[in-house]
Design an enzyme around this catalytic site. Structure first.
Site, PDB file in Angstrom:
ATOM      1  N   CYS A 379       0.839  -1.318  -0.134  1.00  0.00           N
ATOM      2  CA  CYS A 379      -0.132   0.166   0.048  1.00  0.00           C
ATOM      3  C   CYS A 379       0.833   1.204   0.014  1.00  0.00           C
ATOM      4  CB  CYS A 379      -1.002  -0.025   1.127  1.00  0.00           C
ATOM      5  SG  CYS A 379      -2.331   1.033   0.965  1.00  0.00           S
ATOM      6  N   HIS A 515      -3.297  -5.261  -0.270  1.00  0.00           N
ATOM      7  CA  HIS A 515      -2.922  -5.764   1.241  1.00  0.00           C
ATOM      8  C   HIS A 515      -3.122  -7.504   1.117  1.00  0.00           C
ATOM      9  CE1 HIS A 515      -2.802  -2.281   3.799  1.00  0.00           C
ATOM     10  NE2 HIS A 515      -3.565  -1.711   2.613  1.00  0.00           N
ATOM     11  N   GLU A 517      -1.564  -9.456   3.081  1.00  0.00           N
ATOM     12  CA  GLU A 517      -1.620 -10.141   4.309  1.00  0.00           C
ATOM     13  C   GLU A 517      -2.821 -10.531   4.662  1.00  0.00           C
ATOM     14  OE1 GLU A 517      -1.806  -5.480   5.234  1.00  0.00           O
ATOM     15  OE2 GLU A 517      -1.080  -6.916   3.608  1.00  0.00           O
TER      16      GLU A 517
END
Length: 545
Positions: A379, A515, A517
């Protein structure tokens, strides 16, 4: 099959791990073949955590459908296969907003709006709606029993238990059983008082999860069962463990899943936890270790990057490596220099908002680029990598983001004013838009360019990743940056927005606007993090003395 409900509350103190306990129980029930989901009810007045400080609340977890939610939903997704959605998390603020909207619209036909029945009915409706089609819904109530903020939620769940029938509901209460060193024993009185508090509002817990730093002795469990009106088999000892992924087996070994299935009269096979055994084996038997520097703005609270931390650990499991994370405040890079980055095997710059610490992140990206250290930007970590490359390689010396300098003469990153969501609907934004709930959020399709490192890492032409941002690469200045050697390796489905950049003449330098994750799990990992951690080990091996 009718839906069964497990209501999870906490007592004595906060941060006992209700979310982990709920997710662990859900994983066992899922392993028994049941269709399970988990909901989180947050008592705070914010509509969602999207505008809350990461150092106060921790990370904001983004779901597939773009909900900005509590970090506990990240735990839920890492423990069970079922994906969370907007229906899985709501706050007091969201409930009150909806009730007030209905009142203004005239839905209540002039009635006096009160906590009971209007607020409690809204809560019950959302819980029932969120659990439709499921065998079991686990509902976690944030906060601690006795807090004034959580009373409407607890009252709603008490009513819901009556509405659907006690045979279809189970109250599970997490409580602290502290060990007193001077006395040499654990004390049950805090648990007794916590249950007394629950009883005072009409809730009798069916299961007690007793948190302690050690196993609760049998005689103390009998004492808790006697004074708290629960069967002894429903008093579960949950001691501190070295890995949260050990908890499903710990709960199963004490028969919690069997107790739940007996209560709901569910006929299902024994749980197969072999996948979790594999996770624990890889965790306990690494073949090496790497140190990754995480350069961020909110490092004083590691929970601000909870999913990133977990994704790195998952990548360690995939590569049979222990991943040590060194947290570095990006402002310290500005004041103390890049010497803080020496000795690292790789560098990760996560997301964030605002100008504070940005120049430190830019210097970090420059250090990784010039010294050929593996770099992963997420990001904001992508945007600052682009700014650094534009300034120091492409000759755009005044390059910046309009987020940090609205009058910047070379805004290589700017506000996204229009984009298409996953359904093809056009979203528009401006500088005057509210901060809350106005970003490009949720799962978006990304097209990977053939011949790029990103395409190689993912092994696919098209991927879907989750987003949370309102600024993007400025396509007007992009050709000059690409001419200087930067490669765009991922584009949005409509090919209008840059999703991934990389540096071809660098061993491993990839930065993504999304993102990754949020979709990493301990059982499956994530290809981008797995590739990053492998690159860290390769760098370490190539630089051994």
């Amino acid at each position: 099959m009718a839906t069964n409900y497990i209501f999870v509350t906490g007592g004595v103190v906060s941060s006992l791990g209700k979310g982990i306990a709920a997710a662990s129980l859900a994983s066992i029930l899922e392993a028994r073949g049941l269709n399970v989901t988990i909901m989180k009810l947050d008592p705070y007045i914010n509509v969602d955590p999207g505008t809350m400080s990461p150092t106060q609340h921790g990370e904001v977890f983004v779901t597939q459908d773009g909900a900005e939610t509590d970090l506990d939903l990240g735990h839920y997704e890492r423990f069970i296969r079922s994906k969370m959605s907007k229906a899985n998390n709501f706050t007091s603020g969201k409930i009150y907003s909806e009730v007030l909207r209905k009142e203004r619209r005239g839905d209540y036909l002039g009635a006096t709006i009160q906590v009971i029945p209007h607020i409690t009915n809204e809560i019950k409706e959302r819980v029932i709606e969120g659990g439709k089609g499921r065998d079991v819904v686990i509902v976690e109530v944030g906060g601690t029993v006795g807090d004034i903020e959580s009373l409407p939620f607890l009252e709603a769940l008490r009513q819901l238990a009556v509405d659907v029938g006690r045979e279809k509901t189970l109250f599970m209460h997490l409580t602290l059983v502290p060990y007193i060193p001077t006395a040499g024993e654990v004390k049950t009185k805090p648990t007794q008082h916590s249950v007394k508090e629950l009883l005072s509002i009409g809730i009798q817990p069916d299961v007690l999860i007793c948190r302690s730093d050690r196993a609760i002795p049998s005689n103390e469990r009998k004492k808790i069962a006697l004074f708290c009106n629960v069967p002894e088999r429903a008093v579960i000892s949950l001691k501190d463990v070295d890995s949260i992924y050990r908890i499903p087996e710990l709960l199963k070994s004490q028969g919690l899943d069997t107790f739940v299935c007996d209560r709901f009269r569910l006929d299902c096979p024994e749980a197969d936890l072999s996948e979790w055994e594999q996770v624990l084996y890889r965790q306990a038997n690494p073949t090496g270790e790497v140190t990754i520097g995480m350069v961020g703005k909110y490092v004083e609270l590691p929970d601000a990057y909870k999913s990133v931390n977990e994704a790195l650990k998952h990548a360690g499991l995939t590569n049979r490596l222990t991943v040590n994370i060194k947290y570095i405040d990006s402002q310290d890079i500005e004041t103390k220099g890049v010497e803080l980055l020496h000795g690292l095997d790789a560098i990760l710059v996560p997301g964030g908002f605002g100008y504070r610490g940005v120049e430190g992140k830019i210097r970090t990206a420059q250090y990784a680029r010039e010294n050929k250290i593996p770099y992963l930007g997420i990001c904001l970590g992508m945007q600052i990598a682009l700014i650094e490359y534009a300034r120091n390689v492409a000759g755009l010396t005044q390059a910046n983001s309009s987020e940090f300098d609205k009058d910047c003469p070379q805004p290589v990153v700017g506000l996204i004013t229009e984009w298409q969501d996953e359904s093809g609907n056009v979203e528009t934004r401006s500088d005057e838009s509210d901060l809350g709930g106005t970003m490009r959020l949720g799962a978006q399709q990304c097209h990977l360019i053939e011949g790029t490192k990103a395409r190689e890492v993912y092994g696919a032409e098209t991927i879907v990743e989750r987003h949370r941002h309102r600024y993007e690469v400025n396509n007007t200045l992009l050709p000059q940056i690409e001419a200087a050697g930067l490669k765009v390796s991922g584009l949005s489905a409509d090919r209008k927005l840059v999703e991934i950049i990389e540096i071809p003449n660098h061993p491993w330098f990839i930065a993504a606007q999304f993102h990754p994750e949020f979709t990493s799990t301990p059982r499956d990992g994530h290809p981008l993090f797995a590739g990053f951690v492998k690159a860290a080990k390769d760098y370490q091996d190539s630089h051994k003395a």
